[in-house]
Design a protein around this motif. Sequence first.
Motif, PDB file in Angstrom:
ATOM      1  N   SER A 161      11.059  -8.520  -3.898  1.00 38.09           N
ATOM      2  CA  SER A 161      11.383  -8.208  -5.235  1.00 38.09           C
ATOM      3  C   SER A 161      10.126  -8.348  -6.010  1.00 38.09           C
ATOM      4  O   SER A 161       9.930  -7.539  -6.821  1.00 38.09           O
TER       5      SER A 161
ATOM      6  N   HIS B 123       8.068  -5.226  -5.581  1.00 40.03           N
ATOM      7  CA  HIS B 123       8.613  -4.019  -6.219  1.00 40.03           C
ATOM      8  C   HIS B 123       8.369  -4.035  -7.533  1.00 40.03           C
ATOM      9  O   HIS B 123       7.863  -3.229  -8.014  1.00 40.03           O
TER      10      HIS B 123
ATOM     11  N   ASP C 266       6.049  -1.200  -9.388  1.00 37.32           N
ATOM     12  CA  ASP C 266       6.658  -0.555 -10.652  1.00 37.32           C
ATOM     13  C   ASP C 266       5.522  -0.791 -11.868  1.00 37.32           C
ATOM     14  O   ASP C 266       5.250   0.307 -12.248  1.00 37.32           O
TER      15      ASP C 266
END
Length: 299
Positions: free
Chosen positions: A196, A199, A203
Amino acid sequence: MSGGERCAGTARRYRDRNDTFIEIMEARQEQEHLVAIQEQCLQKLESLRQCGDKLLKEAKEAKELISNFDISPKEHDAAQMVKRAELERKEANKKEVEVKILQEEYTQLQRRKHHLLHRVQRDAVYRDFMQQALKLTRFEDEASLAGHLENLLRIREQLCEKQRLAEEQVDMQRKALLTFNSQHRLMLLQCSNQLSQLHHKLDRAQPEMEHWETKWKHIQGTAAKETLLLGLIKMAALNLYELTGGDVDGEKGVPLSDTDTQLDKLKMFMQDHKDIVRLYQGSSHRNDEEKNTLTLTQH
């Protein structure tokens, strides 16, 4: 209930039955022994009664002799008879005490006998069962069958113990598996958290990556244009070199890809022509001056 506990319970029931049968046999042997002791006690009691009766009779006769005869020169013999009678009386009393002790022992043996008989009657069903089972086996007597059953029970207990140890080992392995699964789930959770976070970083880096991709495409486009322009320049230089009479073949020729040498040759060619033009222009200017001088002279 686990298999080991069921096995242990069955073994205990079989052992209880076998122990009961063994107790019956022991009780029967003890009963026979008690009967023999009882007969011995009865014989001994009868012998003691006879001995006591004899001693009492002799003591009574001695007292009668003492009372019927006066003291005489045989007083010494009479005194010995009295002493003997007294000893026999003490011996009789001692025998009576022994008789009482034997009677008490006999009473206790009788109680023990009744108790054993009650146990034998109570456990007669097991005795009958063993007798019927004995007829179906190759054993000669009940003791051999009981010993064989005892060995079987011992083997069964050993197998039950092995099964119990195996079940404990399985429980330990199950606990270890649960611990491993817990650790595995924890590692998966940690990896999920890391994924997570990655990610999230991806982003955040996406706009910057798009910016650099756009810039890279611009650089690639510019490089393509410059490459095309460079190719045109090389072709133009080659054409000019060939127009000036340059040779691209042979030992003295310039290779097609050697644009720098071709440009140097063009530069030298242009410098030579520039010098020639300068010389031509200087010669023409002198001729014009000479013509002008002659004209002025003629006038």
